[in-house]
Every structure is written in C-alpha cells, then in structure tokens.
Design an enzyme around this catalytic site. Structure first.
Site, PDB file in Angstrom:
ATOM      1  N   TYR A 197      -4.662 -10.299   9.768  1.00  0.00           N
ATOM      2  CA  TYR A 197      -5.689  -9.941   8.791  1.00  0.00           C
ATOM      3  C   TYR A 197      -7.040 -10.551   9.177  1.00  0.00           C
ATOM      4  O   TYR A 197      -8.046  -9.838   9.305  1.00  0.00           O
ATOM      5  CB  TYR A 197      -5.319 -10.472   7.398  1.00  0.00           C
ATOM      6  CG  TYR A 197      -4.076  -9.902   6.775  1.00  0.00           C
ATOM      7  CD1 TYR A 197      -4.160  -9.042   5.682  1.00  0.00           C
ATOM      8  CD2 TYR A 197      -2.800 -10.243   7.232  1.00  0.00           C
ATOM      9  CE1 TYR A 197      -3.023  -8.523   5.066  1.00  0.00           C
ATOM     10  CE2 TYR A 197      -1.659  -9.736   6.637  1.00  0.00           C
ATOM     11  CZ  TYR A 197      -1.771  -8.879   5.555  1.00  0.00           C
ATOM     12  OH  TYR A 197      -0.649  -8.366   4.957  1.00  0.00           O
ATOM     13  N   GLU A 239      -4.133  -4.280   9.540  1.00  0.00           N
ATOM     14  CA  GLU A 239      -4.668  -5.264   8.593  1.00  0.00           C
ATOM     15  C   GLU A 239      -6.111  -5.694   8.863  1.00  0.00           C
ATOM     16  O   GLU A 239      -6.879  -5.882   7.928  1.00  0.00           O
ATOM     17  CB  GLU A 239      -3.746  -6.489   8.531  1.00  0.00           C
ATOM     18  CG  GLU A 239      -2.357  -6.167   7.991  1.00  0.00           C
ATOM     19  CD  GLU A 239      -2.349  -5.595   6.571  1.00  0.00           C
ATOM     20  OE1 GLU A 239      -3.401  -5.612   5.897  1.00  0.00           O
ATOM     21  OE2 GLU A 239      -1.286  -5.119   6.135  1.00  0.00           O
ATOM     22  N   HIS A 245      -6.095   0.654   2.755  1.00  0.00           N
ATOM     23  CA  HIS A 245      -4.925   1.016   3.558  1.00  0.00           C
ATOM     24  C   HIS A 245      -4.657   2.530   3.558  1.00  0.00           C
ATOM     25  O   HIS A 245      -3.964   3.029   4.438  1.00  0.00           O
ATOM     26  CB  HIS A 245      -3.678   0.301   3.028  1.00  0.00           C
ATOM     27  CG  HIS A 245      -3.384  -0.989   3.712  1.00  0.00           C
ATOM     28  ND1 HIS A 245      -3.258  -1.094   5.082  1.00  0.00           N
ATOM     29  CD2 HIS A 245      -3.175  -2.238   3.222  1.00  0.00           C
ATOM     30  CE1 HIS A 245      -2.983  -2.349   5.399  1.00  0.00           C
ATOM     31  NE2 HIS A 245      -2.932  -3.065   4.295  1.00  0.00           N
ATOM     32  N   ASP A 248       9.118 -10.544   9.932  1.00  0.00           N
ATOM     33  CA  ASP A 248       8.907 -11.318   8.698  1.00  0.00           C
ATOM     34  C   ASP A 248       8.593 -12.780   9.007  1.00  0.00           C
ATOM     35  O   ASP A 248       7.782 -13.405   8.329  1.00  0.00           O
ATOM     36  CB  ASP A 248      10.152 -11.264   7.800  1.00  0.00           C
ATOM     37  CG  ASP A 248      10.278  -9.937   7.059  1.00  0.00           C
ATOM     38  OD1 ASP A 248       9.242  -9.271   6.850  1.00  0.00           O
ATOM     39  OD2 ASP A 248      11.404  -9.558   6.703  1.00  0.00           O
ATOM     40  N   GLU A 291       0.797  -1.230   0.000  1.00  0.00           N
ATOM     41  CA  GLU A 291       0.000   0.000   0.000  1.00  0.00           C
ATOM     42  C   GLU A 291       0.827   1.277   0.000  1.00  0.00           C
ATOM     43  O   GLU A 291       0.450   2.259   0.648  1.00  0.00           O
ATOM     44  CB  GLU A 291      -0.931  -0.024   1.222  1.00  0.00           C
ATOM     45  CG  GLU A 291      -0.238  -0.019   2.586  1.00  0.00           C
ATOM     46  CD  GLU A 291       0.138  -1.360   3.153  1.00  0.00           C
ATOM     47  OE1 GLU A 291       0.434  -1.430   4.360  1.00  0.00           O
ATOM     48  OE2 GLU A 291       0.149  -2.370   2.411  1.00  0.00           O
ATOM     49  N   HIS A 327      -8.380  -3.803  -1.083  1.00  0.00           N
ATOM     50  CA  HIS A 327      -7.602  -3.905   0.167  1.00  0.00           C
ATOM     51  C   HIS A 327      -6.553  -2.796   0.227  1.00  0.00           C
ATOM     52  O   HIS A 327      -6.450  -2.080   1.232  1.00  0.00           O
ATOM     53  CB  HIS A 327      -6.939  -5.281   0.237  1.00  0.00           C
ATOM     54  CG  HIS A 327      -6.158  -5.516   1.486  1.00  0.00           C
ATOM     55  ND1 HIS A 327      -6.723  -6.039   2.627  1.00  0.00           N
ATOM     56  CD2 HIS A 327      -4.857  -5.278   1.794  1.00  0.00           C
ATOM     57  CE1 HIS A 327      -5.795  -6.109   3.577  1.00  0.00           C
ATOM     58  NE2 HIS A 327      -4.658  -5.656   3.086  1.00  0.00           N
ATOM     59  N   GLU A 328      -5.791  -2.637  -0.858  1.00  0.00           N
ATOM     60  CA  GLU A 328      -4.723  -1.631  -0.846  1.00  0.00           C
ATOM     61  C   GLU A 328      -5.287  -0.212  -0.794  1.00  0.00           C
ATOM     62  O   GLU A 328      -4.719   0.665  -0.142  1.00  0.00           O
ATOM     63  CB  GLU A 328      -3.806  -1.806  -2.060  1.00  0.00           C
ATOM     64  CG  GLU A 328      -3.200  -3.206  -2.232  1.00  0.00           C
ATOM     65  CD  GLU A 328      -2.557  -3.788  -0.987  1.00  0.00           C
ATOM     66  OE1 GLU A 328      -2.103  -3.023  -0.126  1.00  0.00           O
ATOM     67  OE2 GLU A 328      -2.512  -5.023  -0.876  1.00  0.00           O
TER      68      GLU A 328
END
Length: 610
Positions: free
Chosen positions: A380, A315, A296, A372, A268, A292-293
C-alpha cells in the site's frame, strides 16, 4: 507466469464463467454447493485439468453432463489440495466445456465465519460472511483460485427465509425455495469478469437504507441508520473517482457494515463493499476507507494484479486514487498530510518486519510463502510512495493522473504484472525517458526496507502535530503541568491520529507522561478507533498497567487485524500483560475470524493445531 499460490494452470485452460448453486446450512455450518465452470482449453489435446480446493468434500464431477473421474492430490499447508479432473474426451485449443462439481464445504473453511446469534448486534439470528482474498475462495468453490483468471458468475443461494443473502454481484430477484418452505432463494449475476478472490457472500438479518442514486448501505438494523449517516458522502466520492479514473462500470455500489470480527478495514467486493464497524466514528472522519474501497473499482477489480507478488499494483494505485479523492473533497494540503501519515505507516511496518526482511520488497518472492503471512502496509504505502515520487518527477498531480487513467483504460478487464505497468509508463512518458531512467527501479522494487527516495510533502497540517509530539517527547516531569486540553482543540481527528503516530515512532514515554496525557486530553473516552488504537499502543509501550484492560478490550471486541495484531503484540511484549494477553486470546480464539486467530496465535507464539 506461474502463480506460486495456486495449483491451477491457466496456460492449459481458463475459467470464463461460473454458475453457483449454494445451500447455506447454519446447523452444520457448511455450504452444499454445485459449481458449474465454463472452461476454455488453451491448448490442443487437453485431457486433464486442475482446480484449487481446500477442505472441500468432493462428491461428484461431470463434464458436459458426463460423469468423469477425479482425484485429490497431496495436501499443502496453505495451498490446499489440487483437484485433478480427467476429461472424458480430448479438448482442442479454444474449445469450451462445462465442468460441474458437486461438493460440500468444511465447517473450518477459512473463507467463512459462522457467527452464533449472540455474536451479532441483534442477538436473534446467526450470521455468515466470507473473505476470499487472498487464496481462500478455494475453501468455498473448487476453482482456478488465482487473480490471473477472471470470470463472470451467476448464483442462486438458498437460506432460511427470515435472513437476507447478498453477494459481490447485482441482485437478480428471489423466490421461495421449492424444496423447503422454510427457506428462500436469492439470485445474483456478475456480468463483469472478476478474479475468484472477489466472490463474496453474506447471510444475516440485514436491512438497507438508500444513501445515493446507486448506493444502499446494509447492516443489522441496530447499526443501519448510524451507517447511513457515516457513509452519506459515498456518491460524492464516486463522482470524484469517475472524474479522475473514468466511468464506473459496476452499476450498483453498496456498502455492508459487518459484525466486529471482520478482519479488515474494508474489502472491495464488486457491487458490495464490506466494511468494519470500527469506521463508525460518528463524525465521518474515517470515511477515507470508503474512498479506498471505491478506488478499487478501477485499480484491483477492473485492472488486477496477475499474482500476489504484484499486489502493489492493486494497492499502491488504490491508495493513490483514494488520496486524490481526499484532496478533491478537502484540500491538496490534506492529501499531502495523508501521504505523510502513510510514510509513517510504512516506517512502522518495516520496523515490525525488519529492514532486511524480503517481504518488505515492493515485489516480494512468494514462492513457498502464504500471502496472508506476507500481508502488511508495504504494498500500500511503498507502492503509493513510488507513485507519489513519480508524480513529482513527471509534471505534477494532473499530468500523472492522466497516466493512471490511461493505464486503467489500457488494462481494463485484464490481469497484469509490474513489467506491463512499467512498459506502459515508459510508452506514455516517451518524452521523459531520460527522467524515468534516473529512477533506481531495483531499489524501489526488489530491495527490502524503506524506499531509496522520500517524496516531498507539504507540511502545513503536519507541523502542529510534529511540534506537539516533540513537546511531549522532550518534556521532563516538571514540564507536565504546562500541557492542557487547549493543545489539541484546534486539531482535527486526522491530526490527533498523526500526533499519536509520531509518538509511536519515538522511544516509549515515561508512564507519568501518558497519565498526564489522559488527564488533559481524555483519550480513553474517544470513539474514533484510529485514535483509540494508537493511544492504547502508546500506553502499553509506556508500561501503564491501568491500560492493560482497555487494550485487551479493544483487541478482542473487534477483529480488524490492523488493530488486533499490534495490540496483542504490544501486550505480549509488556511482561505484566503477557499472561493475560495469551489467556484472553485462548478464551476468544473460537470467536475470532480463522485468519485472525491463526496470525495472532503466531504473534503470541501459541502453537495451534491445524
């Protein structure tokens, strides 16, 4: 609150603005940079400040133009190396200074992927793209690499003149590079404060097409028209998002389709969303990633999690907004159908990690944990499930959207933790405190595994998928002749995805069943990446040897971790495919995104030298 993923102490000082000068060198695969940070002291008598760096070669540091001492501390496995700067004079609270760092990135900078011409669609020019979330900005800029600090930025980027540079900012013109006639300088400004992980850069042989009053789609020319068709609904989604969440403050909303090695569905980056080419289904069926993006822009970019433990604030709310957009574009039944699909994703993630694994907490403890490595669909989908459950408890979609909009307005331009969100929730619904007190907050937030409550879902679109998946899972060999192409003709591509997702939650089908499924449904020929991914997983888990080549092809032709990691894991667990999977990984590793290469190596138990 301390950020366990950063060395920078925002209690001592905060970066307000960043001025970047980048020289992108494809031959040596480095960026030579000068980063000038406008830093405001948060205390009296400040004599030192610490910035995050990783694999940077620091050449010189100056404060307000005065050269000063600096030292690099001890290197940490994922946090990198702290850069401690000694100030030439003492700062008082509220005082600003400009800290200028001259440096060079490493060819192995984890934020950057340098692609040789043969790895691009055009095959003529090299390509560079960045991916700074979660903690990789420190590999391209010495900075306070924590989402708790937000800054504006201005940049000028020198690149070979046949290439185009884009950033997560509004373009501010360009000119020939006065120092080198073979190069061009592009300029950018981002006037809205953003966290460092949203700084983004791409350099390549790029073209654009205008697809809306504030939207262009960018990619190599080989894909640009395809992308313009695929994402034609972007402005409609933006308008719905504005109606739901408030004014879109970022001005431009462009989309960039990256080469296949991009590790995520989308990123995003403000003013320039990065997306994977796996969204180019040809029928706009995967455009929910764009929704979704877009979402954001409000939840994540405008209101940001203060540390990565609170990633669900970014998220979970973004998935909630994304599905509200889908509900407006299609139907409320479709929103519920997508929500139920998300519940299955959550079940899959928790099965992969294990139901007692603390990284499946909505708020995990990341002390000593690389964000990560903890990344999954949990923030999410567990986050969404909590919001969907609260929506049902507190008066329905419109009532709850009123809260979400007010939350965005209240915390716009700030970074927050879950307690900020929860306090505001109680304030907004002060007439329903008795209802909120019945929520088992500890089970939702701090307990691993599935949520304590499953929200209610409209099953209209799901029932056909459930019925067909049960027919297949209960079928004996003598029943297989009863299946035919007509079984799925009336189902949308979203329902095909759900049908396969349901089968993945069951015991693997016998190989006779997947062979028959291919005969009647021809899934091997489907272009939609979400269908293809689940279909190939189903085949490998059923130990159908004929599918090994196709699964390896999908795992390596694109690098989206959502697809690549599970496919490699399934191939590894299939004894006849294991050696091929490891050999293919070792062959393709030099061409993978650095983060993907690291995590797939862990999945395949291949020890890689750092």
């Amino acid at each position: 609150m301390a950020d366990h993923s950063s060395f920078a102490s925002t209690e001592q000082c905060v970066t307000k603005h960043l001025h970047l000068i980048f020289h992108v060198d494809f031959n040596s695969q480095v960026i030579r940079g000068i980063a000038s940070l406008t830093v405001e002291s948060q205390q009296d008598h400040l004599r030192t400040l610490v910035l995050d760096t990783k694999d940077l070669k620091i050449q010189k540091v100056a404060v307000n133009g005065q050269t000063t001492k600096f030292a690099l501390g001890e290197s940490h496995s994922f946090k990198g190396t702290p850069l401690e700067i000694t100030l030439p004079f003492e700062l008082t609270r509220g005082q600003d200074v400009i800290v200028e760092v001259s440096y060079e990135t490493s060819p192995k900078a984890s934020a950057l992927q340098w692609l040789a011409p043969e790895l691009t669609a055009g095959k003529k020019h090299p390509y560079l793209f960045s991916q700074c979330q979660a903690t990789h900005c420190r590999t391209i800029v010495p900075c306070q690499d924590t989402p708790s600090a937000k800054l504006t930025y201005y940049a000028q980027v020198s690149v070979p003149k046949e290439l185009v540079a884009l950033m997560s900012a509004v373009q501010d013109g360009g000119a020939p590079d006065p120092a080198d006639s073979s190069r061009k300088i592009y300029r950018f400004r981002q006037n809205i404060p953003i966290p460092s992980y949203l700084i983004a850069l791409v350099v390549g042989a790029l073209e654009s097409r205008k697809i809306g009053p504030r939207t262009m789609v960018w990619s190599e020319k080989e894909h640009v028209d395809e992308a313009a068709y695929e994402f034609a609904e972007t402005e409609a989604m933006l308008k719905i998002a504005e109606d739901l969440a408030g004014h879109y403050v970022w001005g431009q909303y462009d989309l960039l389709v990256l080469p296949p090695s991009f590790p995520y569905g989308g990123m995003e980056n403000p003013c320039l969303t990065f997306v994977t080419p796996t969204l180019l289904a040809g029928d706009r069926s995967l455009s929910n990633v764009i929704a979704h993006e877009i979402s954001h822009s409000w939840t994540g970019n405008l209101v940001t999690n203060k540390t990565w433990e609170h990633f669900w604030l970014n998220e979970g709310h973004t998935v909630y907004l994304e599905r509200r957009i889908g509900g407006r574009l299609f139907s409320e039944q479709f929103r519920h159908f997508q929500a139920l699909g998300g519940w299955k994703e959550l079940q899959n993630s928790i099965a992969t990690f294990g139901a007692t694994n603390p990284v499946t907490n909505l708020i995990p403890d990341l002390k000593g944990v690389d964000p990560d490595s903890a990344y999954s669909s949990v923030p999410y989908e567990k986050g969404f499930a909590l919001l969907f459950y609260l929506e049902q408890l507190l008066g329905g979609p419109d009532v709850f959207m009123g809260f979400v909009k007010a939350y965005i307005h209240r915390f716009a331009y700030k970074s927050v933790v879950t307690d900020d969100w929860k306090t505001f929730l109680y304030t907004y619904f002060q007439d329903k405190v008795d209802v909120l007190d019945k929520v088992d907050w500890n089970a939702w937030m701090h307990t691993p595994g599935m949520p304590p409550v499953k929200p209610e879902y409209d099953m209209t679109m799901s029932n056909a998928c459930i019925s067909l998946s049960q027919r297949w899972s209960k079928a004996t060999e003598s029943d297989l002749g009863a299946f035919c192409a007509a079984d799925i003709e009336a189902l949308s591509s979203h329902q095909h995805i759900e049908f396969l997702a349901l089968l993945l939650l069951e015991e693997p089908l016998p190989v006779t069943h997947v062979k028959r499924m291919q005969e009647v449904y021809s899934f091997n020929g489907v272009k939609n990446s979400e269908i293809r991914f689940r279909w190939l997983r189903l085949c490998i888990r059923s130990k159908w040897e004929q599918a090994i080549t196709l699964a390896l092809k999908m795992a390596t032709e694109q690098g989206r971790m959502k697809f690549t990691r599970p496919l490699f894991r399934d191939l590894y667990n299939f004894e006849k495919a294991r050696d091929q999977a490891v050999a293919m990984y070792l062959e393709r590793r030099p061409f993978m995104h650095p983060v993907t290469a690291m995590l797939v190596g862990q999945d395949l138990k291949v020890v890689t030298a750092q």
